[in-house]
Design a protein around this motif. Structure first.
Motif, PDB file in Angstrom:
ATOM      1  N   GLU A 162      16.388  -4.716 -36.553  1.00  0.00           N
ATOM      2  CA  GLU A 162      15.058  -4.496 -37.117  1.00  0.00           C
ATOM      3  C   GLU A 162      14.026  -4.592 -35.996  1.00  0.00           C
ATOM      4  N   ALA A 163      13.777  -3.472 -35.369  1.00  0.00           N
ATOM      5  CA  ALA A 163      12.886  -3.457 -34.211  1.00  0.00           C
ATOM      6  C   ALA A 163      11.423  -3.574 -34.621  1.00  0.00           C
ATOM      7  N   VAL A 164      11.102  -3.161 -35.861  1.00  0.00           N
ATOM      8  CA  VAL A 164       9.721  -3.164 -36.333  1.00  0.00           C
ATOM      9  C   VAL A 164       9.633  -3.986 -37.613  1.00  0.00           C
ATOM     10  N   ILE A 193       1.541  -5.918 -36.975  1.00  0.00           N
ATOM     11  CA  ILE A 193       2.899  -5.417 -36.922  1.00  0.00           C
ATOM     12  C   ILE A 193       3.593  -5.918 -35.667  1.00  0.00           C
ATOM     13  N   GLU A 194       4.887  -6.177 -35.778  1.00  0.00           N
ATOM     14  CA  GLU A 194       5.668  -6.623 -34.630  1.00  0.00           C
ATOM     15  C   GLU A 194       6.622  -5.503 -34.218  1.00  0.00           C
ATOM     16  N   MET A 201      10.890   4.438 -41.296  1.00  0.00           N
ATOM     17  CA  MET A 201      10.713   5.486 -40.292  1.00  0.00           C
ATOM     18  C   MET A 201      10.492   4.901 -38.913  1.00  0.00           C
ATOM     19  N   LEU A 202       9.657   3.863 -38.818  1.00  0.00           N
ATOM     20  CA  LEU A 202       9.369   3.252 -37.518  1.00  0.00           C
ATOM     21  C   LEU A 202      10.630   2.648 -36.901  1.00  0.00           C
ATOM     22  N   ASN A 203      11.465   2.029 -37.736  1.00  0.00           N
ATOM     23  CA  ASN A 203      12.714   1.467 -37.210  1.00  0.00           C
ATOM     24  C   ASN A 203      13.657   2.566 -36.733  1.00  0.00           C
ATOM     25  N   LYS A 204      13.644   3.707 -37.406  1.00  0.00           N
ATOM     26  CA  LYS A 204      14.485   4.814 -36.961  1.00  0.00           C
ATOM     27  C   LYS A 204      14.075   5.291 -35.573  1.00  0.00           C
ATOM     28  N   ALA A 251      -4.033   2.958 -39.168  1.00  0.00           N
ATOM     29  CA  ALA A 251      -4.008   1.735 -38.363  1.00  0.00           C
ATOM     30  C   ALA A 251      -2.749   1.682 -37.501  1.00  0.00           C
ATOM     31  N   VAL A 252      -1.592   1.983 -38.102  1.00  0.00           N
ATOM     32  CA  VAL A 252      -0.341   1.960 -37.341  1.00  0.00           C
ATOM     33  C   VAL A 252      -0.347   3.048 -36.267  1.00  0.00           C
ATOM     34  N   GLU A 253      -0.869   4.210 -36.625  1.00  0.00           N
ATOM     35  CA  GLU A 253      -0.937   5.304 -35.659  1.00  0.00           C
ATOM     36  C   GLU A 253      -1.824   4.926 -34.474  1.00  0.00           C
TER      37      GLU A 253
END
Length: 512
Positions: free
Chosen positions: A387-389, A410-411, A499-502, A433-435
């Motif tokens: 779990e990278a994100v 976010i981590e 999606m972010l973890n992918k 925000a994430v973008e």
């Protein structure tokens, strides 16, 4: 079985689907795909005299067809109107008219208010005018199925009067979709036996969901051409779908057809995009689920000499076989998916993963092959994807007259980032925000959101699960992620975190 012609009328009859209108450039694009990629024998592209936009589209198609020497394969519906339709077609550069005549006594008597003799005289004049212009003629016998059912003598008298004219094909429409296969066979057989020297097409409508079956019955009766539309578009319940017709003709009648099956799925998705009409997931040949095995016993049988295969192999249509993951999966389905991912588990681990996926299925969670590495890692502590994100915290606010605002912490790979952004909705603010974190703090490209769909179970419960399915594009590849929650925004956020973890793990992202 002799050669069977496929005439596709997506651009004419298919466009009569409620809410569907193709732009001129879209029509040209589809004409190219149908004639050069799919390789249907003929296409019907428009009705004469409809609009100036239709005229512009037909001119574009005819200009392209002239360069490719396809004009004899591009047809336009016209009317018995004293040559007005012929003028329209000629001005557009067309060479073939599909002349709409009345194939039932009721239509002739009550719509035209003419006798058969008067109608035939009008048809003769237009056929002669077409011949003088160098335009080939096919004849539609509109409402022919009702004509054969209620006024067969009228149909025969009309055919007797027209059969000596320079008409290439007589086209037999089941205009209202009233036939079943046995009656269809008998009616078509009556035509082919009475007029053995003529060429007949059959044009099916799908009001009773029998268009494909009736098309096969017509071919068995000796009809030499059939009409289709991509994805079964058309008025009311639509027409016979191209993909199903070619598969059935090939497998059941061993018919000689020119169509390239491998391109049908591509053309289906293009038409889906242009028309805005979604392909049902269970639609034969082209539906998302039709090459997906769900029951574990089926996957087990596929491992044992392909016991659950039929002639509809997905590779024929540019597809691949998949094995669904859910409460009915069983170890065999899960093992098939793991094999495709290059993951091998011992029996104890397989049992644990299977039990967990069954539990998710009971909770209405949808599990995909892309989810498996995370499930395996979470359950078994594997050294694969991690779990990278992680979302540490987020706050969403909405107020009357103000744009929604999201604050996200976010981590990413153990490093925490925080950003606040506004958006056009709460989820849009969250993504913004994430973008911003990715583009401004990390200096990296953020995936593009291509499609966003939400499904809610029937029943109207306010606490029902909402499933969000998002399609992303990143580094030239498209992939999907899902989120499930009683709150639609939270479901979308869960899909985004997947999606972010992918992309952080850079695994299993392939173009479907």
């Amino acid at each position: 079985m002799s050669r069977v012609e496929i005439m596709d009328t997506t651009l004419r009859d298919g466009e009569q689907t409620s809410g569907v209108s193709f732009a001129p450039q879209e029509k040209l694009s589809l004409a190219r795909l149908l004639l050069t990629d799919i390789r249907v024998d003929r296409i019907e592209v428009a009705s004469a005299r409809v609009s100036e936009g239709e005229r512009a589209a037909v001119r574009k198609i005819m200009e392209w067809g002239a360069r490719k020497d396809y004009l004899d394969r591009i047809e336009v519906l016209g009317f018995v109107d004293g040559g007005i339709s012929l003028d329209w077609i000629a001005e557009c550069g067309g060479r073939v008219i599909n002349l709409l005549t009345k194939g039932s006594e009721k239509h002739c008597k009550y719509q035209l208010r003419k006798t058969l003799e008067e109608h035939v005289a009008d048809i003769r004049r237009d056929v002669q005018a077409a011949q003088e212009r160098g335009i080939a003629v096919n004849i539609y016998l509109e409402d022919w199925s009702n004509g054969m059912r209620h006024s067969r003598e009228y149909v025969y008298r009309m055919m007797d009067a027209l059969q000596g004219l320079p008409i290439q094909r007589f086209m037999l429409p089941d205009t209202l979709g009233i036939y079943e296969p046995w009656e269809c066979y008998e009616a078509c057989r009556a035509m082919t036996e009475r007029y053995p020297g003529l060429r007949f097409d059959f044009h099916a409508h799908n009001d009773y969901d029998l268009a494909v079956a009736n098309t096969l019955a017509a071919v068995k009766a000796g009809v030499q051409g059939v009409h289709t539309t991509v994805n079964g578009l058309g008025e009311r319940a639509g027409n016979a779908p191209l993909s199903s017709v070619i598969a059935a003709l090939h497998d059941h009648l061993k018919a000689d057809i020119a169509v390239d099956e491998a391109r049908t799925n591509h053309v289906a998705t293009v038409v889906e995009s242009y028309s805005g009409i979604r392909i049902p997931a269970n639609k034969p040949v082209i539906g998302e689920n039709v090459f997906t095995q769900c029951a574990g016993i089926h996957a087990d049988g596929d491992n044992k000499n392909n016991l659950y295969f039929n002639d509809l192999l997905p590779e024929r249509f540019g597809r691949t076989r998949q094995y669904a993951l859910g409460k009915s999966s069983g170890k065999a389905n899960i093992r098939k998916n793991l094999e495709m991912l290059g993951i091998e588990l011992d029996e104890e681990s397989m049992t644990r993963v299977t039990q967990y996926i069954v539990e998710l299925g009971d909770r209405k969670e949808i599990v995909t092959a892309e989810d498996l590495p995370y499930i395996v890692s979470d359950l078994l502590g594997a050294s694969g994807d991690r779990e990278a994100v992680r979302i540490l915290n987020y706050s969403l606010s909405v107020a009357q007259g103000l744009r929604p605002v999201a604050t996200v912490k976010i981590e990413i790979h153990g490093q925490a980032y925080q950003q606040t952004s506004a958006g056009d909705g709460q989820y849009d603010a969250f993504v913004s925000a994430v973008e911003a974190i990715y583009e401004h703090q990390l200096g990296r490209e953020f995936p593009a959101l291509v499609d966003y769909s939400v499904s809610i179970p029937p029943g109207g419960r306010t606490d029902a699960f909402v499933q969000t399915l998002i399609t992303w594009e990143w580094n030239g590849a498209r992939f999907k992620t899902r989120g499930l929650d009683a709150d639609q925004t939270v479901a979308a956020i869960k899909a985004t975190v997947k999606m972010l973890n992918k992309i952080e793990n850079n695994t299993n992202i392939t173009t479907p």
